[in-house]
Design a protein around this motif. Structure first.
Motif, PDB file in Angstrom:
ATOM      1  N   ARG A 100       5.010  17.271  -0.697  1.00  0.00           N
ATOM      2  CA  ARG A 100       6.447  17.267  -0.421  1.00  0.00           C
ATOM      3  C   ARG A 100       7.182  16.488  -1.501  1.00  0.00           C
ATOM      4  O   ARG A 100       6.581  15.699  -2.222  1.00  0.00           O
ATOM      5  CB  ARG A 100       6.725  16.678   0.962  1.00  0.00           C
ATOM      6  N   PHE A 101       8.485  16.711  -1.574  1.00  0.00           N
ATOM      7  CA  PHE A 101       9.294  16.108  -2.619  1.00  0.00           C
ATOM      8  C   PHE A 101      10.577  15.537  -2.026  1.00  0.00           C
ATOM      9  O   PHE A 101      11.129  16.084  -1.084  1.00  0.00           O
ATOM     10  CB  PHE A 101       9.663  17.159  -3.675  1.00  0.00           C
ATOM     11  N   ALA A 102      11.050  14.448  -2.627  1.00  0.00           N
ATOM     12  CA  ALA A 102      12.368  13.909  -2.297  1.00  0.00           C
ATOM     13  C   ALA A 102      13.345  14.442  -3.344  1.00  0.00           C
ATOM     14  O   ALA A 102      12.987  14.611  -4.510  1.00  0.00           O
ATOM     15  CB  ALA A 102      12.351  12.387  -2.318  1.00  0.00           C
ATOM     16  N   VAL A 103      14.557  14.711  -2.941  1.00  0.00           N
ATOM     17  CA  VAL A 103      15.595  15.188  -3.857  1.00  0.00           C
ATOM     18  C   VAL A 103      16.432  13.983  -4.276  1.00  0.00           C
ATOM     19  O   VAL A 103      16.913  13.222  -3.429  1.00  0.00           O
ATOM     20  CB  VAL A 103      16.484  16.252  -3.186  1.00  0.00           C
ATOM     21  N   THR A 104      16.586  13.816  -5.590  1.00  0.00           N
ATOM     22  CA  THR A 104      17.421  12.734  -6.110  1.00  0.00           C
ATOM     23  C   THR A 104      18.465  13.324  -7.051  1.00  0.00           C
ATOM     24  O   THR A 104      18.277  14.383  -7.629  1.00  0.00           O
ATOM     25  CB  THR A 104      16.593  11.674  -6.872  1.00  0.00           C
ATOM     26  N   VAL A 134      13.397  13.350   4.522  1.00  0.00           N
ATOM     27  CA  VAL A 134      13.576  13.034   3.102  1.00  0.00           C
ATOM     28  C   VAL A 134      12.550  13.798   2.274  1.00  0.00           C
ATOM     29  O   VAL A 134      12.865  14.342   1.220  1.00  0.00           O
ATOM     30  CB  VAL A 134      13.442  11.517   2.842  1.00  0.00           C
ATOM     31  N   TRP A 135      11.301  13.838   2.732  1.00  0.00           N
ATOM     32  CA  TRP A 135      10.218  14.471   1.986  1.00  0.00           C
ATOM     33  C   TRP A 135      10.109  15.928   2.417  1.00  0.00           C
ATOM     34  O   TRP A 135       9.704  16.230   3.526  1.00  0.00           O
ATOM     35  CB  TRP A 135       8.918  13.701   2.206  1.00  0.00           C
ATOM     36  N   MET A 136      10.525  16.835   1.515  1.00  0.00           N
ATOM     37  CA  MET A 136      10.681  18.243   1.842  1.00  0.00           C
ATOM     38  C   MET A 136       9.746  19.111   1.013  1.00  0.00           C
ATOM     39  O   MET A 136       9.321  18.740  -0.062  1.00  0.00           O
ATOM     40  CB  MET A 136      12.133  18.660   1.582  1.00  0.00           C
ATOM     41  N   MET A 137       9.443  20.295   1.567  1.00  0.00           N
ATOM     42  CA  MET A 137       8.641  21.260   0.813  1.00  0.00           C
ATOM     43  C   MET A 137       9.548  21.954  -0.213  1.00  0.00           C
ATOM     44  O   MET A 137      10.736  22.167   0.048  1.00  0.00           O
ATOM     45  CB  MET A 137       8.035  22.308   1.756  1.00  0.00           C
ATOM     46  N   VAL A 138       8.961  22.280  -1.350  1.00  0.00           N
ATOM     47  CA  VAL A 138       9.692  22.971  -2.411  1.00  0.00           C
ATOM     48  C   VAL A 138       8.859  24.158  -2.869  1.00  0.00           C
ATOM     49  O   VAL A 138       7.656  24.040  -3.062  1.00  0.00           O
ATOM     50  CB  VAL A 138       9.984  22.026  -3.614  1.00  0.00           C
ATOM     51  N   LEU A 172      22.217  18.929   1.867  1.00  0.00           N
ATOM     52  CA  LEU A 172      21.570  17.633   1.720  1.00  0.00           C
ATOM     53  C   LEU A 172      22.662  16.590   1.557  1.00  0.00           C
ATOM     54  O   LEU A 172      23.639  16.811   0.834  1.00  0.00           O
ATOM     55  CB  LEU A 172      20.637  17.610   0.510  1.00  0.00           C
ATOM     56  N   ILE A 173      22.484  15.468   2.228  1.00  0.00           N
ATOM     57  CA  ILE A 173      23.480  14.399   2.161  1.00  0.00           C
ATOM     58  C   ILE A 173      22.845  13.159   1.545  1.00  0.00           C
ATOM     59  O   ILE A 173      21.621  13.000   1.576  1.00  0.00           O
ATOM     60  CB  ILE A 173      24.047  14.068   3.557  1.00  0.00           C
ATOM     61  N   PRO A 174      23.640  12.273   0.973  1.00  0.00           N
ATOM     62  CA  PRO A 174      23.075  11.010   0.483  1.00  0.00           C
ATOM     63  C   PRO A 174      22.378  10.282   1.634  1.00  0.00           C
ATOM     64  O   PRO A 174      22.906  10.232   2.752  1.00  0.00           O
ATOM     65  CB  PRO A 174      24.289  10.228  -0.008  1.00  0.00           C
ATOM     66  N   TYR A 175      21.203   9.747   1.375  1.00  0.00           N
ATOM     67  CA  TYR A 175      20.404   9.100   2.415  1.00  0.00           C
ATOM     68  C   TYR A 175      21.187   8.013   3.149  1.00  0.00           C
ATOM     69  O   TYR A 175      21.047   7.854   4.358  1.00  0.00           O
ATOM     70  CB  TYR A 175      19.122   8.530   1.797  1.00  0.00           C
ATOM     71  N   PHE A 176      22.046   7.298   2.422  1.00  0.00           N
ATOM     72  CA  PHE A 176      22.791   6.214   3.085  1.00  0.00           C
ATOM     73  C   PHE A 176      23.730   6.737   4.158  1.00  0.00           C
ATOM     74  O   PHE A 176      24.206   5.982   4.994  1.00  0.00           O
ATOM     75  CB  PHE A 176      23.561   5.360   2.067  1.00  0.00           C
ATOM     76  N   GLY A 177      24.013   8.040   4.164  1.00  0.00           N
ATOM     77  CA  GLY A 177      24.913   8.621   5.156  1.00  0.00           C
ATOM     78  C   GLY A 177      24.210   9.116   6.407  1.00  0.00           C
ATOM     79  O   GLY A 177      24.851   9.611   7.328  1.00  0.00           O
ATOM     80  N   LEU A 202      20.839   8.289  -6.485  1.00  0.00           N
ATOM     81  CA  LEU A 202      20.882   8.581  -5.053  1.00  0.00           C
ATOM     82  C   LEU A 202      19.689   9.405  -4.588  1.00  0.00           C
ATOM     83  O   LEU A 202      19.262  10.335  -5.267  1.00  0.00           O
ATOM     84  CB  LEU A 202      22.158   9.340  -4.697  1.00  0.00           C
ATOM     85  N   VAL A 203      19.181   9.067  -3.412  1.00  0.00           N
ATOM     86  CA  VAL A 203      18.159   9.847  -2.733  1.00  0.00           C
ATOM     87  C   VAL A 203      18.878  10.629  -1.635  1.00  0.00           C
ATOM     88  O   VAL A 203      19.757  10.097  -0.951  1.00  0.00           O
ATOM     89  CB  VAL A 203      17.077   8.938  -2.126  1.00  0.00           C
ATOM     90  N   TYR A 204      18.499  11.894  -1.475  1.00  0.00           N
ATOM     91  CA  TYR A 204      19.156  12.769  -0.498  1.00  0.00           C
ATOM     92  C   TYR A 204      18.218  13.097   0.658  1.00  0.00           C
ATOM     93  O   TYR A 204      16.997  12.988   0.538  1.00  0.00           O
ATOM     94  CB  TYR A 204      19.619  14.056  -1.179  1.00  0.00           C
ATOM     95  N   CYS A 205      18.801  13.509   1.774  1.00  0.00           N
ATOM     96  CA  CYS A 205      18.018  13.925   2.940  1.00  0.00           C
ATOM     97  C   CYS A 205      18.707  15.116   3.598  1.00  0.00           C
ATOM     98  O   CYS A 205      19.856  15.427   3.314  1.00  0.00           O
ATOM     99  CB  CYS A 205      17.879  12.771   3.932  1.00  0.00           C
ATOM    100  N   MET A 206      17.949  15.791   4.483  1.00  0.00           N
ATOM    101  CA  MET A 206      18.509  16.860   5.304  1.00  0.00           C
ATOM    102  C   MET A 206      18.603  16.348   6.732  1.00  0.00           C
ATOM    103  O   MET A 206      17.687  15.687   7.211  1.00  0.00           O
ATOM    104  CB  MET A 206      17.597  18.097   5.306  1.00  0.00           C
TER     105      MET A 206
END
Length: 181
Positions: free
Chosen positions: A87-91, A176-180, A160-165, A95-99
């Protein structure tokens, strides 16, 4: 050498910038010339930008705004972290992003982001930093507890939103850790 490409053997450190209370960094009394901006260390909780960003001062006393590129990256964890394997995190920049399920529905683990899909970085009123829309694929809803492997996927658009949100719009599942693909 004025070629606008950093060379550690030629280009010299002339000083360090200071951060003001509003997060703006300044360096006083630079004379006209070409310079590189390089991040020495990242603030806590952010990823360090290892790039050397060229800018020029053409007139003494000039104020220059350096707009740094913030590309979207897929970051992988050390394979020893089993829960993140494959899995991968999107940056984007620091900023780190999440779904979140509030935007993308439940079963977030069934979503595969497309690394060559159409991405859009967009400003939205709910967040002080841009959100990212990405093309993705979602496995169809399961009709039983176990099914045979299937290549069937539904094309979707995810947000995807900024992780802090995370969780600022109520309770919601998050990943945070997603399949690509």
């Amino acid at each position: 050498d004025n070629n606008k490409e950093f060379n550690a053997e030629i280009d010299l450190l002339v000083g360090e910038m200071t951060e003001g209370e509003n997060g703006v960094h300044t360096y006083e009394k630079l004379r006209y010339n070409g310079y590189f901006l390089h991040e020495k260390s990242a603030p806590e909780g952010f990823l360090k930008d290892d790039g050397y960003h060229y800018f020029e001062i053409r007139n003494d006393g000039e104020t220059v705004i350096v707009d740094l590129p913030m590309e979207i990256h897929f970051v992988q964890a050390d394979p020893k972290i089993r829960s993140c394997a494959g899995r991968f995190a999107v940056t984007r920049g620091p900023l780190v992003y999440c779904m979140e399920a509030v935007d993308n529905g439940n079963d977030l683990g069934d979503i595969e982001l497309l690394d060559n899909g159409n991405n859009c970085v967009c400003a939205e009123a709910d967040f002080p930093a841009p959100v990212i829309y990405m093309d993705a694929l979602r496995r169809p809803k399961a009709t039983s507890l176990y099914t045979l492997r299937s290549a069937a996927r539904e094309a979707i658009r995810v947000k995807l939103i900024p992780y802090f949100g995370f969780a600022n719009r109520g309770r919601s599942d998050m990943i945070v850790w997603m399949m690509v693909r």
